[in-house]
Design an enzyme around this catalytic site. Structure first.
Site, PDB file in Angstrom:
ATOM      1  N   GLU A 121     -54.502   5.675 -36.470  1.00 49.66           N
ATOM      2  CA  GLU A 121     -54.822   6.533 -37.599  1.00 49.66           C
ATOM      3  C   GLU A 121     -54.050   7.847 -37.536  1.00 49.66           C
ATOM      4  O   GLU A 121     -53.779   8.370 -36.466  1.00 49.66           O
ATOM      5  CB  GLU A 121     -56.328   6.802 -37.639  1.00 49.66           C
ATOM      6  CG  GLU A 121     -57.069   5.531 -37.999  1.00 49.66           C
ATOM      7  CD  GLU A 121     -58.579   5.699 -38.074  1.00 49.66           C
ATOM      8  OE1 GLU A 121     -59.186   5.024 -38.908  1.00 49.66           O
ATOM      9  OE2 GLU A 121     -59.137   6.482 -37.296  1.00 49.66           O
ATOM     10  N   CYS A 134     -52.196  15.427 -38.151  1.00 51.84           N
ATOM     11  CA  CYS A 134     -52.768  15.074 -36.851  1.00 51.84           C
ATOM     12  C   CYS A 134     -52.312  13.653 -36.530  1.00 51.84           C
ATOM     13  O   CYS A 134     -52.635  12.718 -37.254  1.00 51.84           O
ATOM     14  CB  CYS A 134     -54.293  15.161 -36.965  1.00 51.84           C
ATOM     15  SG  CYS A 134     -55.154  14.653 -35.485  1.00 51.84           S
ATOM     16  N   CYS A 141     -57.600   4.802 -26.249  1.00 47.04           N
ATOM     17  CA  CYS A 141     -57.418   5.775 -25.173  1.00 47.04           C
ATOM     18  C   CYS A 141     -57.998   5.181 -23.898  1.00 47.04           C
ATOM     19  O   CYS A 141     -59.032   4.520 -23.937  1.00 47.04           O
ATOM     20  CB  CYS A 141     -58.148   7.075 -25.535  1.00 47.04           C
ATOM     21  SG  CYS A 141     -57.824   8.416 -24.373  1.00 47.04           S
ATOM     22  N   CYS A 145     -64.121  10.001 -22.747  1.00 48.43           N
ATOM     23  CA  CYS A 145     -64.942  11.188 -23.000  1.00 48.43           C
ATOM     24  C   CYS A 145     -66.182  10.725 -23.770  1.00 48.43           C
ATOM     25  O   CYS A 145     -66.067   9.980 -24.752  1.00 48.43           O
ATOM     26  CB  CYS A 145     -64.144  12.219 -23.778  1.00 48.43           C
ATOM     27  SG  CYS A 145     -62.646  12.687 -22.881  1.00 48.43           S
ATOM     28  N   CYS A 148     -66.547  11.114 -27.672  1.00 50.07           N
ATOM     29  CA  CYS A 148     -65.382  10.807 -28.524  1.00 50.07           C
ATOM     30  C   CYS A 148     -65.381   9.340 -28.934  1.00 50.07           C
ATOM     31  O   CYS A 148     -65.505   8.446 -28.090  1.00 50.07           O
ATOM     32  CB  CYS A 148     -64.101  11.133 -27.776  1.00 50.07           C
ATOM     33  SG  CYS A 148     -62.616  10.623 -28.655  1.00 50.07           S
ATOM     34  N   GLY A 206     -55.665   8.934 -28.550  1.00 49.94           N
ATOM     35  CA  GLY A 206     -54.912   8.826 -27.306  1.00 49.94           C
ATOM     36  C   GLY A 206     -54.748  10.116 -26.541  1.00 49.94           C
ATOM     37  O   GLY A 206     -54.985  11.207 -27.057  1.00 49.94           O
ATOM     38  N   GLU A 207     -54.355   9.958 -25.301  1.00 49.38           N
ATOM     39  CA  GLU A 207     -54.064  11.105 -24.434  1.00 49.38           C
ATOM     40  C   GLU A 207     -52.540  11.222 -24.368  1.00 49.38           C
ATOM     41  O   GLU A 207     -51.881  10.435 -23.677  1.00 49.38           O
ATOM     42  CB  GLU A 207     -54.683  10.859 -23.047  1.00 49.38           C
ATOM     43  CG  GLU A 207     -54.254  11.830 -21.977  1.00 49.38           C
ATOM     44  CD  GLU A 207     -54.307  13.298 -22.395  1.00 49.38           C
ATOM     45  OE1 GLU A 207     -55.394  13.793 -22.724  1.00 49.38           O
ATOM     46  OE2 GLU A 207     -53.249  13.959 -22.408  1.00 49.38           O
ATOM     47  N   SER A 238     -52.546  18.376 -27.556  1.00 50.25           N
ATOM     48  CA  SER A 238     -53.892  18.560 -27.009  1.00 50.25           C
ATOM     49  C   SER A 238     -54.103  17.569 -25.874  1.00 50.25           C
ATOM     50  O   SER A 238     -53.855  16.372 -26.022  1.00 50.25           O
ATOM     51  CB  SER A 238     -54.928  18.321 -28.115  1.00 50.25           C
ATOM     52  OG  SER A 238     -56.225  18.342 -27.571  1.00 50.25           O
ATOM     53  N   SER A 260     -58.761  20.377 -24.095  1.00 56.13           N
ATOM     54  CA  SER A 260     -60.113  19.962 -24.460  1.00 56.13           C
ATOM     55  C   SER A 260     -61.038  20.353 -23.324  1.00 56.13           C
ATOM     56  O   SER A 260     -61.240  19.578 -22.391  1.00 56.13           O
ATOM     57  CB  SER A 260     -60.148  18.444 -24.664  1.00 56.13           C
ATOM     58  OG  SER A 260     -59.339  18.110 -25.759  1.00 56.13           O
ATOM     59  N   LEU A 261     -61.589  21.535 -23.399  1.00 56.09           N
ATOM     60  CA  LEU A 261     -62.366  22.064 -22.278  1.00 56.09           C
ATOM     61  C   LEU A 261     -63.823  21.579 -22.325  1.00 56.09           C
ATOM     62  O   LEU A 261     -64.283  20.886 -21.439  1.00 56.09           O
ATOM     63  CB  LEU A 261     -62.284  23.597 -22.293  1.00 56.09           C
ATOM     64  CG  LEU A 261     -62.903  24.297 -21.085  1.00 56.09           C
ATOM     65  CD1 LEU A 261     -62.207  23.914 -19.801  1.00 56.09           C
ATOM     66  CD2 LEU A 261     -62.872  25.815 -21.287  1.00 56.09           C
ATOM     67  N   HIS A 262     -64.544  22.001 -23.362  1.00 55.21           N
ATOM     68  CA  HIS A 262     -65.886  21.496 -23.680  1.00 55.21           C
ATOM     69  C   HIS A 262     -67.010  21.845 -22.702  1.00 55.21           C
ATOM     70  O   HIS A 262     -68.179  21.661 -23.024  1.00 55.21           O
ATOM     71  CB  HIS A 262     -65.883  19.983 -23.904  1.00 55.21           C
ATOM     72  CG  HIS A 262     -64.848  19.525 -24.867  1.00 55.21           C
ATOM     73  ND1 HIS A 262     -64.617  20.147 -26.075  1.00 55.21           N
ATOM     74  CD2 HIS A 262     -63.956  18.501 -24.825  1.00 55.21           C
ATOM     75  CE1 HIS A 262     -63.628  19.535 -26.712  1.00 55.21           C
ATOM     76  NE2 HIS A 262     -63.214  18.532 -25.977  1.00 55.21           N
ATOM     77  N   ASN A 337     -68.521  16.075 -34.422  1.00 53.86           N
ATOM     78  CA  ASN A 337     -68.500  15.125 -35.534  1.00 53.86           C
ATOM     79  C   ASN A 337     -69.148  13.833 -35.079  1.00 53.86           C
ATOM     80  O   ASN A 337     -68.612  13.146 -34.211  1.00 53.86           O
ATOM     81  CB  ASN A 337     -67.057  14.861 -35.972  1.00 53.86           C
ATOM     82  CG  ASN A 337     -66.470  16.068 -36.652  1.00 53.86           C
ATOM     83  OD1 ASN A 337     -67.042  16.596 -37.605  1.00 53.86           O
ATOM     84  ND2 ASN A 337     -65.347  16.538 -36.150  1.00 53.86           N
ATOM     85  N   CYS A 380     -62.021  15.372 -36.091  1.00 51.69           N
ATOM     86  CA  CYS A 380     -61.733  15.239 -34.656  1.00 51.69           C
ATOM     87  C   CYS A 380     -62.648  14.223 -34.010  1.00 51.69           C
ATOM     88  O   CYS A 380     -63.859  14.293 -34.154  1.00 51.69           O
ATOM     89  CB  CYS A 380     -62.018  16.527 -33.913  1.00 51.69           C
ATOM     90  SG  CYS A 380     -61.007  17.864 -34.371  1.00 51.69           S
TER      91      CYS A 380
HETATM   92  N1  SAH Z   1     -56.841  13.060 -26.057  1.00 47.81           N
HETATM   93  C1  SAH Z   1     -56.497  14.370 -26.409  1.00 47.81           C
HETATM   94  C2  SAH Z   1     -56.171  14.544 -27.884  1.00 47.81           C
HETATM   95  C3  SAH Z   1     -57.019  13.811 -28.891  1.00 47.81           C
HETATM   96  S1  SAH Z   1     -58.675  14.337 -29.121  1.00 47.81           S
HETATM   97  C4  SAH Z   1     -57.601  15.324 -26.019  1.00 47.81           C
HETATM   98  O1  SAH Z   1     -58.667  14.865 -25.631  1.00 47.81           O
HETATM   99  O2  SAH Z   1     -57.362  16.527 -26.067  1.00 47.81           O
HETATM  100  C5  SAH Z   1     -58.536  15.823 -30.104  1.00 47.81           C
HETATM  101  C6  SAH Z   1     -59.734  16.774 -29.935  1.00 47.81           C
HETATM  102  O3  SAH Z   1     -60.896  16.272 -30.589  1.00 47.81           O
HETATM  103  C7  SAH Z   1     -60.106  16.983 -28.490  1.00 47.81           C
HETATM  104  O4  SAH Z   1     -60.390  18.334 -28.237  1.00 47.81           O
HETATM  105  C8  SAH Z   1     -61.368  16.178 -28.394  1.00 47.81           C
HETATM  106  O5  SAH Z   1     -62.134  16.576 -27.307  1.00 47.81           O
HETATM  107  C9  SAH Z   1     -62.013  16.440 -29.724  1.00 47.81           C
HETATM  108  N2  SAH Z   1     -63.068  15.494 -30.061  1.00 47.81           N
HETATM  109  C10 SAH Z   1     -63.196  14.230 -29.639  1.00 47.81           C
HETATM  110  N3  SAH Z   1     -64.295  13.662 -30.180  1.00 47.81           N
HETATM  111  C11 SAH Z   1     -64.879  14.599 -30.971  1.00 47.81           C
HETATM  112  C12 SAH Z   1     -66.020  14.589 -31.832  1.00 47.81           C
HETATM  113  N4  SAH Z   1     -66.756  13.511 -31.992  1.00 47.81           N
HETATM  114  N5  SAH Z   1     -66.309  15.726 -32.502  1.00 47.81           N
HETATM  115  C13 SAH Z   1     -65.513  16.818 -32.379  1.00 47.81           C
HETATM  116  N6  SAH Z   1     -64.417  16.856 -31.614  1.00 47.81           N
HETATM  117  C14 SAH Z   1     -64.095  15.771 -30.909  1.00 47.81           C
HETATM  118 FE1  SF4 Z   2     -59.233  10.153 -25.156  1.00 46.43          FE
HETATM  119 FE2  SF4 Z   2     -59.095  12.679 -26.065  1.00 46.43          FE
HETATM  120 FE3  SF4 Z   2     -61.041  11.014 -26.913  1.00 46.43          FE
HETATM  121 FE4  SF4 Z   2     -61.073  11.942 -24.420  1.00 46.43          FE
HETATM  122  S1  SF4 Z   2     -61.266  13.170 -26.307  1.00 46.43           S
HETATM  123  S2  SF4 Z   2     -61.442   9.796 -25.060  1.00 46.43           S
HETATM  124  S3  SF4 Z   2     -58.906  12.002 -23.946  1.00 46.43           S
HETATM  125  S4  SF4 Z   2     -58.860  10.784 -27.277  1.00 46.43           S
END
Ligand code: SAH
Ligand code: SF4
Length: 408
Positions: A121, A134, A141, A145, A148, A206-207, A238, A260-262, A337, A380
């Site tokens: 996508e 984006c 991936c 996480c 995600c 993806g990463e 990212s 992506s700290l969180h 989200n 996201c």
């Molecule tokens: N894999 C990479 C890039 C793709 S994710 C990464 O993890 O950084 C892009 C961003 O969306 C990341 O910061 C991820 O943590 C965030 N993200 C993933 N799932 C989400 C969700 N359900 N709601 C909001 N942000 C989310």
């Molecule tokens: Fe992969 Fe990024 Fe989603 Fe983590 S947040 S599962 S690294 S796409």
């Protein structure tokens, strides 16, 4: 409100079913274009000049047919045509959100061993001052996480460099973002002022640091000043925190960086972003401090998803500010989200506001990211290409032109 278009409104792929698939030149870097030209018999001493010609047609003009390459001889055009196409990725669906966000489900060419063609996508987010694309770097991936959606999808494969570049080309096609472009008879173009892709973020599926070489090659093509010309300062990669690759990425590619700290504690981050067990927070922050080119003018963005009751207390906000002190940084609070089956909820709006206030007081401007395209699961972390299943059943029922109330 969602508009789902079926393929009748979209360009048909060139190759008739059953024909031996021709390779596309769209998205190739100079080295691969040179090889492609040599394969159709272009003499070695002409290659550089021919590559430059193709480069300009592909990446400045965005042509979709060899016939449009008027300064290339008819004979060479015919030889190219016989062996190659200029096809972008195949569009499975194009969805348009009420807020103008567009999401494409794209099908990659199937490889020999693959049971079915993988899908990815790409999302376009128009805003008043910019348009952000984006893009995805992998199908699915390998990381998991816990919040995600993409993380629940098994990795099928890394994207090739040209498949990453082709996402930018396809988006430009669809929003009419080539110089002088217009799609005849297409009334779905955005208003002129909204059309430009000014920024690219590697925040799709993806990463990206796990597909390092292809992503780097792709970003070199996208930022090439004689082609697509998107400045590296407007490209953001990212990462979930692949620490050993962060410095190398900065040196070799020089794009902006987002992390992506969180979470600010290892115990919690281990749970949310499991790669943290391998590369804990201290090492991650250290890699950020040392990111090549980092300065107050080139800050690192720290993404922080707001999860109700998990990481959203005021103590968390204070810990975040403290953790990042001394790192040239921006903070991006992302309202979570939701997606079907998730155990998390988005923090309440007041909680987000109070959290943001602490972050604001520490000197970070407008840290909350407005969710975009939620109605089409384009926000996201909502990306996951299994939407094909739904689509297939819709197609069987013959309902496709629109799902949800119409836009008028
Ligand atoms: N894999 C990479 C890039 C793709 S994710 C990464 O993890 O950084 C892009 C961003 O969306 C990341 O910061 C991820 O943590 C965030 N993200 C993933 N799932 C989400 C969700 N359900 N709601 C909001 N942000 C989310
Ligand atoms: Fe992969 Fe990024 Fe989603 Fe983590 S947040 S599962 S690294 S796409």
């Amino acid at each position: 409100m969602v508009l789902v278009l079926d393929k009748s409104g979209l360009p048909e792929p060139d190759a008739p079913a059953g024909a031996a698939a021709k390779r596309s030149l769209a998205g190739l870097d100079r080295v691969r274009l040179a090889t492609a030209l040599a394969e159709v018999g272009v003499p070695a001493k002409q290659i550089r000049m021919r590559v430059n010609q193709l480069w300009s047609w592909l990446y400045v003009r965005g042509v979709t047919s060899f016939d449009m390459m008027t300064d290339v001889s008819k004979d060479l055009r015919a030889r190219l045509e016989a062996r190659y196409t200029l096809d972008r990725l195949e569009i499975v669906t194009e969805q348009i959100s009420i807020d103008g966000t567009r999401k494409w489900l794209l099908r990659l060419p199937k490889r020999g061993h693959e049971a079915r063609a993988p899908e990815i996508e790409t999302v376009y987010i128009p805003e008043a001052e910019r348009g952000t694309l984006c893009i995805s770097s992998q199908v699915g991936c390998t990381l998991t996480c816990s919040f995600c959606h993409t993380g629940t999808q098994r990795l099928v494969r890394n994207l090739e460099a040209e498949e990453i570049v082709a996402q930018v080309m396809l988006a430009r096609d669809r929003i009419g973002d080539w110089p002088g472009a217009a799609i005849p008879g297409d009334d779905r173009l955005l208003p002129v002022g909204d059309r430009k892709i000014t920024n690219v973020v590697l925040m799709g599926m993806g990463e990206p640091l796990y597909n390092f070489d292809n992503v780097r090659t792709a970003m070199d093509v996208v930022s090439d000043g004689e082609g697509l010309s998107l400045s590296k300062r407007r490209i953001t990669l990212s990462t979930s925190g692949v620490v050993p690759e962060i410095g190398r990425w900065g040196e070799e590619s020089g794009t902006m960086l987002a992390i992506s700290l969180h979470a600010t504690r290892d115990a919690l981050r281990d749970e949310l972003v499991p790669i943290n067990k391998k590369y804990p927070i201290k090492a991650l922050i250290e890699a950020c401090r040392n990111y090549p080119g980092v300065s107050n003018a080139r800050r690192i963005t720290f993404e922080y998803v707001m999860l109700k009751g998990v990481n959203d207390s005021l103590a968390d906000a204070r810990a975040l500010v403290k953790l990042l002190s001394g790192v040239p940084s921006k903070i991006n609070l992302i309202p979570f989200n939701p997606w079907p089956g998730t155990k998390y909820e988005c923090s309440d709006w007041e909680t987000i506001e109070r959290f943001a206030e602490v972050v604001n007081k520490a000197g970070y401007a407008s840290p909350v990211r407005t969710p975009r395209g939620r109605d089409i699961l384009a926000a996201c972390g909502q990306l996951k290409s299994e939407s094909t299943k739904l689509r297939a059943s819709e197609r069987e029922r013959g309902v496709f032109a629109s799902s949800g109330p119409s836009e008028e």
